[in-house]
Design a protein around this motif. Structure first.
Motif, short mmCIF file in Angstrom:
data_model
loop_
_atom_site.label_atom_id
_atom_site.label_comp_id
_atom_site.label_asym_id
_atom_site.label_seq_id
_atom_site.Cartn_x
_atom_site.Cartn_y
_atom_site.Cartn_z
N PRO A 166 0.80 -1.23 0.00
CA PRO A 166 0.00 0.00 0.00
C PRO A 166 0.83 1.28 0.00
N ASP A 167 2.05 1.21 0.50
CA ASP A 167 2.91 2.39 0.54
C ASP A 167 3.32 2.87 -0.85
N VAL A 168 3.23 2.00 -1.85
CA VAL A 168 3.63 2.37 -3.20
C VAL A 168 2.76 3.51 -3.75
N PHE A 169 1.55 3.64 -3.24
CA PHE A 169 0.63 4.65 -3.75
C PHE A 169 0.83 6.04 -3.13
N THR A 170 1.45 6.10 -1.96
CA THR A 170 1.58 7.35 -1.23
C THR A 170 2.41 8.36 -2.01
N ALA A 191 2.49 0.92 -14.29
CA ALA A 191 3.81 0.45 -14.72
C ALA A 191 4.92 1.23 -14.01
N GLU A 192 4.73 2.54 -13.89
CA GLU A 192 5.73 3.36 -13.20
C GLU A 192 5.81 3.02 -11.72
N LEU A 193 4.70 2.52 -11.17
CA LEU A 193 4.68 2.08 -9.78
C LEU A 193 5.20 0.65 -9.64
N GLN A 194 5.61 0.06 -10.76
CA GLN A 194 6.13 -1.30 -10.85
C GLN A 194 5.08 -2.35 -10.44
N VAL A 254 -2.68 -6.42 -12.73
CA VAL A 254 -3.71 -5.76 -13.53
C VAL A 254 -4.78 -6.76 -13.95
N LEU A 255 -4.38 -7.97 -14.29
CA LEU A 255 -5.36 -9.01 -14.63
C LEU A 255 -6.27 -9.30 -13.45
N ILE A 270 -12.10 -2.89 -17.78
CA ILE A 270 -11.09 -1.87 -18.05
C ILE A 270 -10.17 -2.44 -19.13
N PRO A 271 -9.54 -1.57 -19.90
CA PRO A 271 -8.73 -2.05 -21.02
C PRO A 271 -7.45 -2.75 -20.56
N ASP A 272 -6.92 -3.60 -21.44
CA ASP A 272 -5.68 -4.29 -21.15
C ASP A 272 -4.52 -3.33 -20.91
N GLU A 273 -4.57 -2.18 -21.55
CA GLU A 273 -3.50 -1.20 -21.39
C GLU A 273 -3.61 -0.39 -20.10
N SER A 274 -4.42 -0.84 -19.17
CA SER A 274 -4.57 -0.15 -17.89
C SER A 274 -3.26 -0.03 -17.14
N VAL A 275 -2.32 -0.90 -17.42
CA VAL A 275 -1.02 -0.83 -16.77
C VAL A 275 -0.31 0.49 -17.08
N THR A 276 -0.71 1.14 -18.17
CA THR A 276 -0.10 2.42 -18.54
C THR A 276 -0.90 3.61 -18.01
N MET A 277 -1.91 3.34 -17.20
CA MET A 277 -2.79 4.38 -16.67
C MET A 277 -2.55 4.58 -15.18
N THR A 278 -2.95 5.75 -14.67
CA THR A 278 -2.91 6.00 -13.23
C THR A 278 -4.13 5.36 -12.58
N VAL A 279 -4.10 5.25 -11.27
CA VAL A 279 -5.24 4.71 -10.54
C VAL A 279 -6.49 5.55 -10.80
#
Length: 86
Positions: free
Chosen positions: A30-34, A42-45, A51-52, A66-75
């Motif tokens: 959870p700390d990754v989001f702070t 993806a930037e948050l690793q 994502v799946l 949600i689209p498969d490319e959600s990994v490239t999106m922010t929360v």
């Protein structure tokens, strides 16, 4: 049958909901989001398997995809997409 026709209400998918799912179901720290609201998953690793899992839970709980490319999106972007046409 539409939500309006059945009288049912749908829950709004929030950024907090997205974070909660990723933490509880995909094991994301959870700390990754702070302080990182503007970073993509993806930037948050956060990997594609997380994502799946997120996609599966959103379909199960909210009936939204949600689209498969959600990994490239922010929360926040994912939450916005999940709430489109609702």
């Amino acid at each position: 049958m539409s939500v309006e026709a059945t009288g049912e209400t749908r829950s709004v998918v929030t950024a907090a909901t997205i974070r909660e799912i990723l933490v509880e179901r995909a094991g994301v720290d959870p700390d990754v989001f702070t302080g990182n609201e503007l970073l993509s998953l993806a930037e948050l690793q956060i990997d594609s398997l997380a994502v799946l899992e997120l996609q599966a839970v959103l379909v199960e709980r909210f009936g939204v995809e949600i689209p498969d490319e959600s990994v490239t999106m922010t929360v926040g972007e994912i939450a916005a997409v999940a709430n489109e046409d609702r």
